[in-house]
Enzyme design. Structure first.
Site, PDB file in Angstrom:
ATOM      1  N   HIS A   1      37.243  29.939  33.882  1.00  0.00           N
ATOM      2  CA  HIS A   1      38.569  29.941  34.502  1.00  0.00           C
ATOM      3  C   HIS A   1      39.597  29.377  33.527  1.00  0.00           C
ATOM      4  O   HIS A   1      39.289  28.465  32.752  1.00  0.00           O
ATOM      5  CB  HIS A   1      38.574  29.089  35.772  1.00  0.00           C
ATOM      6  CG  HIS A   1      37.466  29.396  36.721  1.00  0.00           C
ATOM      7  ND1 HIS A   1      37.318  30.628  37.308  1.00  0.00           N
ATOM      8  CD2 HIS A   1      36.447  28.623  37.181  1.00  0.00           C
ATOM      9  CE1 HIS A   1      36.252  30.607  38.092  1.00  0.00           C
ATOM     10  NE2 HIS A   1      35.700  29.409  38.025  1.00  0.00           N
TER      11      HIS A   1
ATOM     12  N   HIS B   1      30.362  28.748  32.885  1.00  0.00           N
ATOM     13  CA  HIS B   1      29.425  28.212  33.864  1.00  0.00           C
ATOM     14  C   HIS B   1      28.799  29.313  34.711  1.00  0.00           C
ATOM     15  O   HIS B   1      29.312  30.440  34.778  1.00  0.00           O
ATOM     16  CB  HIS B   1      30.124  27.199  34.777  1.00  0.00           C
ATOM     17  CG  HIS B   1      31.260  27.793  35.570  1.00  0.00           C
ATOM     18  ND1 HIS B   1      32.541  27.853  35.085  1.00  0.00           N
ATOM     19  CD2 HIS B   1      31.303  28.357  36.797  1.00  0.00           C
ATOM     20  CE1 HIS B   1      33.336  28.421  35.982  1.00  0.00           C
ATOM     21  NE2 HIS B   1      32.600  28.734  37.041  1.00  0.00           N
TER      22      HIS B   1
ATOM     23  N   GLU C   1      37.464  22.674  38.830  1.00  0.00           N
ATOM     24  CA  GLU C   1      36.752  22.559  40.089  1.00  0.00           C
ATOM     25  C   GLU C   1      35.649  21.512  39.995  1.00  0.00           C
ATOM     26  O   GLU C   1      35.328  21.022  38.903  1.00  0.00           O
ATOM     27  CB  GLU C   1      36.161  23.917  40.491  1.00  0.00           C
ATOM     28  CG  GLU C   1      35.216  24.511  39.459  1.00  0.00           C
ATOM     29  CD  GLU C   1      34.909  25.987  39.723  1.00  0.00           C
ATOM     30  OE1 GLU C   1      35.240  26.494  40.811  1.00  0.00           O
ATOM     31  OE2 GLU C   1      34.328  26.623  38.840  1.00  0.00           O
TER      32      GLU C   1
ATOM     33  N   ARG D   1      34.860  37.090  34.566  1.00  0.00           N
ATOM     34  CA  ARG D   1      33.416  37.278  34.512  1.00  0.00           C
ATOM     35  C   ARG D   1      33.035  37.674  33.090  1.00  0.00           C
ATOM     36  O   ARG D   1      33.393  38.746  32.614  1.00  0.00           O
ATOM     37  CB  ARG D   1      32.985  38.347  35.516  1.00  0.00           C
ATOM     38  CG  ARG D   1      31.472  38.492  35.658  1.00  0.00           C
ATOM     39  CD  ARG D   1      31.092  39.616  36.613  1.00  0.00           C
ATOM     40  NE  ARG D   1      31.561  39.364  37.957  1.00  0.00           N
ATOM     41  CZ  ARG D   1      32.370  40.170  38.632  1.00  0.00           C
ATOM     42  NH1 ARG D   1      32.814  41.294  38.079  1.00  0.00           N
ATOM     43  NH2 ARG D   1      32.751  39.868  39.855  1.00  0.00           N
TER      44      ARG D   1
END
Length: 340
Positions: free
Chosen positions: A98, A173, A115, A193
């Site tokens: 991200h 991740h 996050e 992705r």
């Protein structure tokens, strides 16, 4: 305009190919469509279930009430700042990355996506891929994607119930199957992705590599000291520039009051076990149980929380002063331990 009060939200359930049809013990609903991968607890379209604001969404309330709802700590008082989800992966998610705030702004997005993952349940051997192995460069990542072996470049680590994992923006991740996770993140759904184990889904290699950082602050967070007083246990799971998450276990009624900071923040209470009742000067009592979330607007100065026998919950909020990145540890595991 009605006064603000503790708001019980209706979760939104999202189908994902990697999800599950068994949401117990968190939800009792029957899954009749595709498997459920995510329950969004504070999404923009999550609606209020109680009181005079029932039916209005978090997006509606942020636009209508602004700072009085979200507090001074919110960078943008027209958008709810935190997106909180339950994740139910039964197989590996794609390898993703991200953008940070700067990278998001360049593509017209309001914020980046840092996050954290709180592990509610974990089967033996459950793992996540967190960051690139030391010394890995972006050129190696691109080559490994083309050669269908990119997962070998990730740090695969075992996860256990109670772990808090920090994933700052730019960290490559992947989440493996076999765990139930509460994800707290900046309110962004921008995902690139990079790799999908050869599955025929769209990749975003160029954008993903641009957002990728070769070293980050990601890892298992070193939790704070547990504070125990009169039937209430509290421990800080993570404090970061984007959010704070604390864990509570309660057996007795407790009055929560806002500390006298120069700034204030909206609070999100996410029940992860048991049931409780919230009473405040504004609004009728509201009951919330495992899998449900109550949002405490910044103008609600105090409230009583009455556990019904036992209550376990997370409290997510914004930092009200500048804080540094959290202390984390990252233990590299052999890829051979990951079940393909």
């Amino acid at each position: 305009m009605p006064d603000l009060y503790p708001l019980l939200l209706q979760p939104q359930f999202h189908e994902r190919v990697w999800g599950t049809r068994d949401l117990s013990p968190f939800y009792s609903r029957e899954v009749t469509g595709g498997p459920i991968g995510e329950a969004w607890l504070t999404g923009d379209k999550c609606a209020v279930a109680n009181g005079p604001l029932a039916g209005q969404t978090l997006a509606d309330l942020a636009q209508k009430f602004g700072k009085s709802f979200l507090g001074d700590a919110a960078r943008d008082v027209t958008r709810f700042p935190l997106l909180i989800k339950f994740l139910f992966p039964t197989e590996k998610l794609s390898v993703q990355v991200h953008p940070d705030d700067e990278g998001a702004a360049k593509v017209g997005q309001p914020c980046g996506k840092t996050e954290c993952w709180y592990v509610l349940r974990a089967d033996p051997g459950a793992q996540i891929g967190l960051g690139l192995k030391p010394g890995t460069r972006k050129a190696e990542v691109e080559a490994a994607i083309r050669e269908n072996r990119m997962e070998h470049l990730l740090n695969w680590i075992d996860v256990h119930e109670g772990d808090m994992i920090y994933v700052d923006a730019g960290t490559v991740h992947a989440i493996g199957g076999g765990a139930v996770i509460v994800e707290t993140q900046q309110n962004s759904d921008t995902t690139y992705r990079l790799y999908d184990y050869g599955r025929p889904r769209e990749l975003h290699i160029e954008d993903g590599l641009r957002a990728t950082k070769e070293t980050t602050h990601a890892g298992k967070v070193i939790a704070g000291q547990r504070q125990i007083e009169q039937g209430k246990e509290q421990v800080n799971l993570v404090t970061s520039p984007c959010f704070i998450v604390d864990h509570f276990q309660m057996k007795r009624t407790w009055e929560f009051r806002r500390p006298r900071h120069a700034k204030s923040s909206v609070w999100c209470l996410i029940a992860t076990g048991g049931c409780g009742v919230i009473e405040s000067d504004n609004g009728s009592p509201v009951t919330f149980a495992c899998g449900e979330t109550v949002v405490i607007p910044a103008t609600v100065e105090k409230f009583l929380l009455k556990p019904q026998w036992d209550l376990e919950f997370l409290c997510a909020s914004l930092p009200v002063e500048k804080v540094e990145q959290p202390a984390t540890v990252l233990l590299e595991q052999s890829f051979s331990t990951l079940q393909r």
